[in-house]
Design a protein around this motif. Structure first.
Motif, PDB file in Angstrom:
ATOM      1  N   ALA A   5       0.916  -1.042   0.134  1.00  0.00           N
ATOM      2  CA  ALA A   5       0.072   0.121   0.064  1.00  0.00           C
ATOM      3  C   ALA A   5       1.000   1.294  -0.198  1.00  0.00           C
ATOM      4  CB  ALA A   5      -0.779  -0.150   1.313  1.00  0.00           C
ATOM      5  N   SER A   6       0.518   2.124  -0.837  1.00  0.00           N
ATOM      6  CA  SER A   6       0.971   3.615  -0.932  1.00  0.00           C
ATOM      7  C   SER A   6       0.572   4.602   0.208  1.00  0.00           C
ATOM      8  CB  SER A   6       0.969   4.269  -2.213  1.00  0.00           C
ATOM      9  OG  SER A   6      -0.216   4.167  -2.747  1.00  0.00           O
ATOM     10  N   THR A   7      -0.572   4.180   0.810  1.00  0.00           N
ATOM     11  CA  THR A   7      -1.157   5.145   1.613  1.00  0.00           C
ATOM     12  C   THR A   7      -1.905   4.225   2.892  1.00  0.00           C
ATOM     13  OG1 THR A   7      -3.041   6.760   1.975  1.00  0.00           O
ATOM     14  CG2 THR A   7      -3.287   5.104   0.388  1.00  0.00           C
ATOM     15  N   ASN A   8      -1.986   4.910   4.034  1.00  0.00           N
ATOM     16  CA  ASN A   8      -2.606   4.267   5.235  1.00  0.00           C
ATOM     17  C   ASN A   8      -4.060   4.622   5.108  1.00  0.00           C
ATOM     18  OD1 ASN A   8      -0.399   2.993   6.197  1.00  0.00           O
ATOM     19  ND2 ASN A   8       0.332   4.765   7.155  1.00  0.00           N
ATOM     20  N   ASN A   9      -4.656   5.718   4.244  1.00  0.00           N
ATOM     21  CA  ASN A   9      -5.984   5.936   4.437  1.00  0.00           C
ATOM     22  C   ASN A   9      -6.980   4.976   3.677  1.00  0.00           C
ATOM     23  OD1 ASN A   9      -5.188   8.450   5.446  1.00  0.00           O
ATOM     24  ND2 ASN A   9      -4.338   8.899   3.712  1.00  0.00           N
ATOM     25  N   GLY A  24     -15.796   2.297  -6.310  1.00  0.00           N
ATOM     26  CA  GLY A  24     -15.174   1.162  -6.039  1.00  0.00           C
ATOM     27  C   GLY A  24     -14.012   0.996  -5.028  1.00  0.00           C
ATOM     28  N   ILE A  25     -13.800   0.017  -4.583  1.00  0.00           N
ATOM     29  CA  ILE A  25     -12.607  -0.186  -3.626  1.00  0.00           C
ATOM     30  C   ILE A  25     -12.634  -1.717  -3.432  1.00  0.00           C
ATOM     31  CG2 ILE A  25     -13.733   0.001  -1.217  1.00  0.00           C
ATOM     32  CD1 ILE A  25     -11.236   1.578  -0.417  1.00  0.00           C
ATOM     33  N   GLY A  26     -11.116  -2.202  -3.096  1.00  0.00           N
ATOM     34  CA  GLY A  26     -11.079  -3.551  -3.170  1.00  0.00           C
ATOM     35  C   GLY A  26     -10.096  -4.123  -3.978  1.00  0.00           C
ATOM     36  N   ALA A  27      -9.817  -3.365  -5.211  1.00  0.00           N
ATOM     37  CA  ALA A  27      -8.804  -3.957  -6.170  1.00  0.00           C
ATOM     38  C   ALA A  27      -7.356  -3.985  -5.759  1.00  0.00           C
ATOM     39  CB  ALA A  27      -9.008  -3.166  -7.436  1.00  0.00           C
ATOM     40  N   ASN A  28      -7.123  -2.945  -4.878  1.00  0.00           N
ATOM     41  CA  ASN A  28      -5.736  -2.953  -4.311  1.00  0.00           C
ATOM     42  C   ASN A  28      -5.696  -4.066  -3.317  1.00  0.00           C
ATOM     43  OD1 ASN A  28      -4.822  -0.528  -5.519  1.00  0.00           O
ATOM     44  ND2 ASN A  28      -5.915   0.632  -4.441  1.00  0.00           N
TER      45      ASN A  28
END
Length: 372
Positions: free
Chosen positions: A137-141, A177-181
């Motif tokens: 991950a490139s962010t903690n958000n 959308g979210i989840g792909a990462n």
């Protein structure tokens, strides 16, 4: 069949034929008019890079989205991971609202909504993923952080919970959308499709449902929860994971697309259950998978470049993770509108536009908008 039923069937048939015969511009105008009937006065967006309009760039001013060729079709880089606009930009315009400002731009005007999405954001908190040996991950958000941002923001604008619900009654909320990462980091770390199905999909779905419960408490009444696109059609997947899958009719990775279908089904089941818990709230599924699939039949995309990145570093799919788009010496194509993929992971403005048009056409009836 009775005469009235014949007339009804003919009416539907003639209207379908009328829509099919309309020009693209006229059809888009009709779609926008239908969407305007929803009377949305605010839009709130949570998610990742498919929706981020500048949050990561504010966090990290050196991010590649802050310099050309990112934004080249829009004539300036804006923090969007594309050559131009994103789906949420077209959706806001169709609702006759200004483009959403990123939450991290604290001096921005948030009268018509806020964009909380962050490029690289995961659904599950980064610390929890690390406990599962999933990194990248490139962010903690992550999603929980974005929901906290929303709660904090709304409490600054409204005096009470009742006041908040009243002021948000004409607002539209996008839960991703979210989840792909989460999935990309898991696959990149060597997890198999079956492993991700077993131990990650249920947790991601549950996390999204819990986050949706939280925004319902804040006053959300119209909510869209988008699914995942066909992951096996992304140049990044085609480059990095071909040994783990066969190919489908579109020359995408079959098993990874089947995984996307499986995940989307679990998400839809979760939405149905959540809707039963909250009968006074409208919660709908945003079918990004179908919206993406329709891109293959769209005129204008180069048939020889459907699975290639516009901006990349060579190879069969013009993608190389070590030399990503925006790196020195990595060139962008001269015609992004002919490509679906911008940089191997994200899409072009043209692709986002077509997908947004699909959502704009289908969401009004699902959200129970009425032409008043």
């Amino acid at each position: 069949m009775t005469g009235s039923r014949v007339k009804a069937v003919m009416f539907i048939f003639l209207n379908i034929m009328r829509l099919l015969s309309m020009s693209h511009g006229a059809l888009h105008l009709l779609q926008s008019t239908l969407f305007e009937n929803c009377k949305f006065d605010k839009i709130f967006q949570l998610g990742d890079s498919y929706s981020d309009t500048g949050n990561l760039l504010i966090e990290n001013p050196l991010d590649i989205s802050g310099r050309l060729p990112y934004g080249i079709t829009y004539n300036k880089s804006t923090g969007r991971h594309s050559d131009g606009l994103l789906m949420i930009d077209y959706i806001a315009s169709a609702a006759n609202l200004p483009l959403l400002n990123p939450y991290e731009n604290r001096s921005a005007n948030f009268t018509n909504g806020i964009n909380f999405a962050v490029m690289g954001a995961t659904t599950i908190p980064v610390q929890t993923l690390a406990m599962k040996n999933i990194f990248g991950a490139s962010t903690n958000n992550s999603l929980d952080v974005q929901v906290r941002w929303m709660s904090r923001s709304l409490s600054n604008y409204y005096n009470s919970q009742a006041d908040c619900r009243d002021k948000l009654k004409n607002s539209l909320f996008f839960m991703g959308g979210i989840g792909a990462n989460d999935f990309l980091f898991a696959f990149s770390g060597g997890k198999t499709i079956q492993e991700v199905k077993n131990f990650l999909v249920p947790e991601i779905v549950q996390t999204i449902m819990n986050a949706t419960r939280e925004i319902i408490k804040l006053g959300a009444r119209k909510i869209v929860i988008p699914g995942n696109i066909p992951l096996g059609c992304l140049p990044a997947y085609l480059t990095d994971f071909p040994a783990n899958s066969s190919f489908d009719q579109n020359h995408c990775l079959k098993e990874y697309n089947e995984f996307s279908v499986y995940y989307n089904l679990q998400l839809r089941i979760g939405i149905v259950k959540l809707q039963l818990e909250n009968p006074s709230v409208t919660i709908v599924y945003g079918n990004l998978y179908l919206a993406f699939e329709r891109l293959f039949s769209r005129a204008g995309f180069d048939p020889n470049s459907l699975l290639k990145a516009c901006c990349g570093s060579g190879g069969k799919y013009n993608f190389g993770l070590g030399t990503f788009c925006g790196s020195p010496g990595v060139a962008a194509c001269t015609n992004p509108n002919e490509y679906i993929s911008w940089d191997g992971l994200h899409l072009t403005q043209q692709a986002y536009m077509y997908m947004a048009h699909y959502l704009i056409a289908t969401l009004p009836s699902l959200l129970r908008c009425s032409p008043t």
